[in-house]
Scaffold this motif. Structure first.
Motif, PDB file in Angstrom:
ATOM      1  N   LEU A 113       0.817  -1.212   0.000  1.00 45.37           N
ATOM      2  CA  LEU A 113       0.000   0.000   0.000  1.00 45.37           C
ATOM      3  C   LEU A 113       0.856   1.270   0.000  1.00 45.37           C
ATOM      4  CD1 LEU A 113      -3.205   0.456   2.076  1.00 45.37           C
ATOM      5  CD2 LEU A 113      -1.501   2.244   2.126  1.00 45.37           C
ATOM      6  N   PHE A 114       1.786   1.365   0.958  1.00 49.60           N
ATOM      7  CA  PHE A 114       2.624   2.576   1.029  1.00 49.60           C
ATOM      8  C   PHE A 114       3.656   2.604  -0.090  1.00 49.60           C
ATOM      9  CE2 PHE A 114       1.388   2.381   5.650  1.00 49.60           C
ATOM     10  CZ  PHE A 114       0.638   3.547   5.637  1.00 49.60           C
ATOM     11  N   GLU A 115       4.203   1.429  -0.430  1.00 49.17           N
ATOM     12  CA  GLU A 115       5.215   1.369  -1.497  1.00 49.17           C
ATOM     13  C   GLU A 115       4.643   1.888  -2.813  1.00 49.17           C
ATOM     14  OE1 GLU A 115       6.458  -1.899   1.396  1.00 49.17           O
ATOM     15  OE2 GLU A 115       4.621  -0.923   0.768  1.00 49.17           O
ATOM     16  N   ASN A 116       3.321   1.638  -3.018  1.00 50.03           N
ATOM     17  CA  ASN A 116       2.674   2.081  -4.255  1.00 50.03           C
ATOM     18  C   ASN A 116       2.021   3.456  -4.123  1.00 50.03           C
ATOM     19  OD1 ASN A 116       3.419  -0.282  -5.549  1.00 50.03           O
ATOM     20  ND2 ASN A 116       1.552  -1.358  -4.988  1.00 50.03           N
ATOM     21  N   GLY A 117       2.205   4.106  -2.965  1.00 52.81           N
ATOM     22  CA  GLY A 117       1.653   5.448  -2.770  1.00 52.81           C
ATOM     23  C   GLY A 117       0.134   5.500  -2.790  1.00 52.81           C
ATOM     24  N   ALA A 118      -0.513   4.415  -2.306  1.00 50.68           N
ATOM     25  CA  ALA A 118      -1.974   4.327  -2.405  1.00 50.68           C
ATOM     26  C   ALA A 118      -2.711   4.871  -1.188  1.00 50.68           C
ATOM     27  CB  ALA A 118      -2.375   2.858  -2.632  1.00 50.68           C
ATOM     28  N   GLU A 119      -1.964   5.371  -0.175  1.00 48.77           N
ATOM     29  CA  GLU A 119      -2.623   5.747   1.085  1.00 48.77           C
ATOM     30  C   GLU A 119      -3.658   6.861   0.941  1.00 48.77           C
ATOM     31  OE1 GLU A 119       1.643   7.541   1.478  1.00 48.77           O
ATOM     32  OE2 GLU A 119       0.685   5.855   0.475  1.00 48.77           O
ATOM     33  N   ALA A 120      -3.487   7.717  -0.069  1.00 50.33           N
ATOM     34  CA  ALA A 120      -4.398   8.862  -0.225  1.00 50.33           C
ATOM     35  C   ALA A 120      -5.831   8.441  -0.544  1.00 50.33           C
ATOM     36  CB  ALA A 120      -3.877   9.793  -1.314  1.00 50.33           C
ATOM     37  N   MET A 121      -6.000   7.221  -1.071  1.00 48.30           N
ATOM     38  CA  MET A 121      -7.360   6.800  -1.452  1.00 48.30           C
ATOM     39  C   MET A 121      -8.173   6.241  -0.276  1.00 48.30           C
ATOM     40  SD  MET A 121      -6.693   3.341  -3.602  1.00 48.30           S
ATOM     41  CE  MET A 121      -8.351   2.774  -3.343  1.00 48.30           C
ATOM     42  N   PHE A 122      -7.565   6.189   0.919  1.00 48.34           N
ATOM     43  CA  PHE A 122      -8.256   5.611   2.077  1.00 48.34           C
ATOM     44  C   PHE A 122      -8.631   6.666   3.105  1.00 48.34           C
ATOM     45  CE2 PHE A 122      -5.620   2.253   0.284  1.00 48.34           C
ATOM     46  CZ  PHE A 122      -6.600   1.306   0.043  1.00 48.34           C
ATOM     47  N   ASP A 123      -9.674   6.332   3.876  1.00 47.12           N
ATOM     48  CA  ASP A 123     -10.073   7.204   4.982  1.00 47.12           C
ATOM     49  C   ASP A 123      -9.127   7.002   6.167  1.00 47.12           C
ATOM     50  OD1 ASP A 123     -12.435   8.301   3.689  1.00 47.12           O
ATOM     51  OD2 ASP A 123     -13.242   6.277   3.853  1.00 47.12           O
ATOM     52  N   ALA A 124      -8.554   5.799   6.266  1.00 52.07           N
ATOM     53  CA  ALA A 124      -7.566   5.488   7.304  1.00 52.07           C
ATOM     54  C   ALA A 124      -6.797   4.239   6.871  1.00 52.07           C
ATOM     55  CB  ALA A 124      -8.241   5.245   8.650  1.00 52.07           C
ATOM     56  N   VAL A 125      -5.630   4.040   7.480  1.00 51.63           N
ATOM     57  CA  VAL A 125      -4.820   2.848   7.183  1.00 51.63           C
ATOM     58  C   VAL A 125      -4.485   2.144   8.498  1.00 51.63           C
ATOM     59  CG1 VAL A 125      -2.621   1.990   6.267  1.00 51.63           C
ATOM     60  CG2 VAL A 125      -3.803   3.860   5.089  1.00 51.63           C
ATOM     61  N   ALA A 126      -4.647   0.818   8.492  1.00 50.69           N
ATOM     62  CA  ALA A 126      -4.246  -0.006   9.634  1.00 50.69           C
ATOM     63  C   ALA A 126      -3.068  -0.867   9.195  1.00 50.69           C
ATOM     64  CB  ALA A 126      -5.399  -0.903  10.079  1.00 50.69           C
ATOM     65  N   CYS A 127      -2.056  -0.943  10.048  1.00 53.84           N
ATOM     66  CA  CYS A 127      -0.865  -1.736   9.737  1.00 53.84           C
ATOM     67  C   CYS A 127      -0.748  -2.865  10.755  1.00 53.84           C
ATOM     68  CB  CYS A 127       0.373  -0.840   9.804  1.00 53.84           C
ATOM     69  SG  CYS A 127       1.904  -1.702   9.445  1.00 53.84           S
ATOM     70  N   VAL A 128      -0.587  -4.108  10.277  1.00 49.31           N
ATOM     71  CA  VAL A 128      -0.349  -5.217  11.199  1.00 49.31           C
ATOM     72  C   VAL A 128       1.149  -5.299  11.461  1.00 49.31           C
ATOM     73  CG1 VAL A 128      -2.382  -6.536  10.491  1.00 49.31           C
ATOM     74  CG2 VAL A 128      -0.209  -6.956   9.358  1.00 49.31           C
ATOM     75  N   SER A 129       1.482  -5.692  12.678  1.00 51.68           N
ATOM     76  CA  SER A 129       2.895  -5.721  13.051  1.00 51.68           C
ATOM     77  C   SER A 129       3.157  -6.840  14.043  1.00 51.68           C
ATOM     78  CB  SER A 129       3.260  -4.375  13.683  1.00 51.68           C
ATOM     79  OG  SER A 129       4.596  -4.414  14.159  1.00 51.68           O
TER      80      SER A 129
END
Length: 197
Positions: A113-129
């Motif tokens: 998601l971040f590598e492809n610069g797609a974060e702008a299309m979401f209302d929020a992002v959750a990352c598993v770790s």
């Protein structure tokens, strides 16, 4: 109005398991890897264009991932060509999913998601770790890749600390129970925000 939550993380961090938890709690879930899998299958949207670019990659009417790996290892430009075919199809599949869903929350499982610069299309992002030790154990326990292949994949992914810093939510997947609690909290937080919007 559907809330769009991007779900990401690095290899072996429990993203697929976490996506299933969201689905079990009533969220609509779209999986980028599963979309590619459908497109590579018989009559899939990627079979004809891929066959045009790499005729050898079509085996029994399907795109062979094994043959594609071989082609990529021998041709430095192959990956760019493959991505130029697959990315627009994946984007179309994702847009169709979002257009059709009636769910309050749609979770889109996108590894890069971040590598492809797609974060702008979401209302929020959750990352598993999860800790690097657990991550390594999980990946190598699958028996599908060597340590060298794992390191190679890791080197192409953004460091998890950077993904966490860019995310709105972090879900620690050390245990199933802990992950489930956090998934519930994320959903409650989003629903609370929608109520107050």
């Amino acid at each position: 109005m559907t809330f769009k939550l991007g779900l990401t993380g690095s290899i072996g961090m429990g993203k697929s398991t976490t996506a299933k938890m969201f689905a079990d709690l009533g969220c609509a879930v779209w999986d980028a890897d599963a979309a590619v899998h459908r497109m590579y299958s018989k009559d899939g949207a990627a079979v004809a264009p891929m066959g045009g670019a790499f005729p050898d990659a079509i085996v029994d009417g399907e795109v062979s991932r094994g043959v594609l790996k071989e082609i990529i290892s021998q041709d430095a430009n192959a990956l760019k060509t493959i991505e130029s075919i697959v990315h627009p199809l994946v984007a179309q599949d994702r847009n169709d999913f979002l257009a059709e869903t009636k769910a309050e929350i749609a979770v889109l499982d996108i590894p890069l998601l971040f590598e492809n610069g797609a974060e702008a299309m979401f209302d929020a992002v959750a990352c598993v770790s999860v800790s690097p030790d657990i991550q390594r154990q999980r990946v190598l326990a699958r028996g599908t890749m060597s340590e060298a292949q794992f390191e190679s994949i890791l080197s192409k992914q953004m460091p998890i600390a950077d993904k966490i810093a860019k995310s709105d939510y972090v879900i620690e997947t050390d245990t199933l129970e802990h992950a489930q609690q956090q998934v519930r909290s994320v959903i409650e937080d989003i629903k609370q925000g929608l109520k107050n919007a």
